[in-house]
Scaffold this active site. Structure first.
Site, PDB file in Angstrom:
ATOM      1  N   ASP A  41       0.819  -1.222   0.000  1.00 27.88           N
ATOM      2  CA  ASP A  41       0.000   0.000   0.000  1.00 27.88           C
ATOM      3  C   ASP A  41       0.848   1.267   0.000  1.00 27.88           C
ATOM      4  OD1 ASP A  41      -2.057  -1.893   0.358  1.00 27.88           O
ATOM      5  OD2 ASP A  41      -1.952  -1.693   2.527  1.00 27.88           O
TER       6      ASP A  41
ATOM      7  N   GLU B 285     -11.032   0.524  -3.780  1.00 27.00           N
ATOM      8  CA  GLU B 285     -10.474   0.992  -2.511  1.00 27.00           C
ATOM      9  C   GLU B 285      -9.273   1.878  -2.805  1.00 27.00           C
ATOM     10  OE1 GLU B 285      -9.074  -2.474  -0.330  1.00 27.00           O
ATOM     11  OE2 GLU B 285      -8.545  -3.473  -2.200  1.00 27.00           O
TER      12      GLU B 285
END
Length: 530
Positions: A15, A186
């Site tokens: 991420d 997301e």
């Protein structure tokens, strides 16, 4: 020509959020249930990186005691404005079942490697928040909306204004992007160029269908049109690629005007197989076309292992030492603990000079008070070696070396006491989804409470060994399956979908009798193998 070789951050660094301040580049990555929270790496040339800091160091910033496996810190977002660093992150408290408990916070600092503020609470409507500083002085926070109705879960992207003055979210919540047909939308990140607001999202799920999607709008609140050749980046259609699971991106520009996309990827042991190194961080160069959209410079949408680096001065960092003898009073930066901070009540570099002292507390299956100090696996092949001094009084006291994924999946080579033999003993525990086995046919007796322990991992193979003198080694327990220490095994075999970390190797001590027996480790060496 200087080249960037992917991954740039190896071993469980997912991420990535990239930020440039002057000539310095920073990448923040997720740490989940490991403490301190958030890894921030630093580079000056985009080629060479080093771990600079972990900013969430206090319980007031991050209280993960009791958090389930792979919960905790998800998808941090790092930005900079007017002399201040901003870090937004989620602390996930529950992920299985219909409802998700996802609390979002913001911390700030004037120096990235200095002390960060106590958190400002933002919201709990979903996860993966980010912070966008607009040209007009306003700020905005997009995040995924969790929708529990009819099992939908991924409910699109919402947006709300953040007030610097009031230190909170204000005004209307806007629903700005439902996602594309890839689904599982997301990781929203906003940036602006030439009057367009660009929205980067991660789609397809953070496994083999993962992707980076790009959309844009003239108004920050939408509507957003999707990139004409969406997705911008993915490895979903080519199982032969070295870099799989490519997705979850953010962009940065260099001082000379070039653009790069950072993203996560996985390197499976076999095609579409298990990734013991977890999800790692990569870079791709991107270019602007006349239509006002970003595209991979290499063409197509597949990640490249090597890309051209920007024309910046080469800046190399001193490598971390392979061996630590615990002579200093500062813990090496590559070590972390699970869920709770290190403090003198259970781990010490001062209690006994030249040793890492660890007090036995709860079991390796606990989500509250584990006594483990471990580091990431960053190489397919490595050895980890430690020397242990331990005088257990009961079979309920154990200390040793663990190869660890989560509370339900780990290997453990440990010393304990066996009253039937009136002796210190060595043993191995295998926890495979809480199904226990002991590869040793019988205990190995030790004359003294002193022993060297070693784990050797060669891709999918794990072997343990021990030594009485540190020179002559005896392998024990046979060859074990290292590949179960991976997201893919945990998720796919048992459909336990909250499995997002990577393999750790480290030292630990348990005393489930409650007596608090201490173990002493006088060295630890992590050595990559060719």
């Amino acid at each position: 020509m200087n080249m960037i070789t992917n991954p740039i951050l190896t071993g469980f660094n997912p991420d990535p959020s990239i930020c440039r301040v002057g000539d310095d580049f920073y990448i923040a990555t997720s740490t989940f249930d490991w403490f301190p929270g958030v890894q921030i790496h630093h580079s000056r040339d985009l080629v060479h990186w080093h771990l600079l800091t972990r900013p969430l160091t206090r319980v007031s910033q991050l209280n993960m005691k009791g958090n389930p496996d792979s919960c905790g810190v998800w998808a941090p977002n790092l930005t900079y404005k007017d002399g201040m660093f901003y870090l937004v992150y989620t602390d996930v408290k529950r992920f299985d079942g219909r409802w998700k408990d996802t609390h979002n916070y913001l911390v700030t600092a004037t120096e990235i490697d200095g002390e960060w503020s106590d958190p400002i609470y933002l919201n709990s409507s979903g996860f993966d928040p980010s912070l966008f500083h607009d040209e007009d002085g306003r700020a905005w926070v997009p995040n995924l909306l969790v929708d529990h109705r009819k099992g939908k879960f991924f409910g699109g992207i919402v947006l709300q204004e953040y007030s610097y003055r009031e230190r909170r979210l204000i005004g209307e919540v806007y629903y700005i992007f439902p996602g594309t047909g890839l689904g599982v939308t997301e990781g929203p990140v906003l940036f602006k160029r030439n009057g367009w607001y660009y929205l980067i999202t991660a789609e397809g799920g953070t496994e083999y269908n993962h992707a980076v999607t790009l959309a844009r709008s003239r108004q920050i609140t939408g509507p957003y049109e999707v990139h004409p050749t969406n997705p911008v980046l993915t490895s979903a259609h080519n199982p032969d690629l070295y870099l799989q699971k490519a997705g979850h991106g953010s962009v940065v520009s260099t001082p000379d005007g070039r653009w790069y996309l950072t993203h996560l990827a996985g390197r499976p042991l076999t095609p579409r197989g298990r990734c013991t190194l977890g999800r790692e961080t990569c870079l791709q160069e991107v270019v602007w076309h006349e239509d006002g959209w970003l595209y991979l410079k290499s063409g197509g949408n597949e990640p490249q292992v090597q890309i051209e680096a920007p024309d910046l001065p080469v800046y190399r960092w001193e490598a971390l030492p392979e061996r630590c003898d615990f002579e200093d009073e500062t813990m090496p930066i590559d070590f972390q603990s699970l869920r709770v901070p290190m403090d003198e009540t259970w781990v010490s570099l001062r209690k006994r000079s030249g040793f890492l002292s660890i007090k036995g507390r709860e079991s390796l299956c606990s989500t509250h008070h584990q006594s483990m100090i471990a580091r990431r696996q960053q190489d397919f092949n490595f050895t980890a070696t430690t020397r242990l001094e331990f005088q257990p009084d009961t079979f309920q006291q154990m200390a040793g070396l663990t190869y660890y994924y989560n509370t339900r999946h780990f290997y453990y080579l440990f010393m304990s006491w066996e009253e039937s033999l009136n002796s210190y003993v060595l043993n191995i525990f295998v926890n495979d989804d809480n199904r226990w086995s002991e590869p040793l046919p019988e205990y190995i007796r030790l004359e003294k409470g002193e022993v060297w322990l070693r784990a050797t991992v060669q891709r999918e193979k794990l072997n343990f060994s021990y030594s009485i003198d540190g020179n002559t080694w005896q392998e024990i327990g046979g060859t074990l399956d290292a590949s179960i220490i991976s997201d893919d095994y945990v998720c796919n075999k048992f459909e336990y979908k909250a499995a997002f970390t990577g393999a750790f190797i480290g030292m630990c001590c348990q005393d489930v009798s409650g007596r608090g027996k201490w173990a002493y480790f006088d060295s630890f060496e992590y050595k990559p193998l060719l």
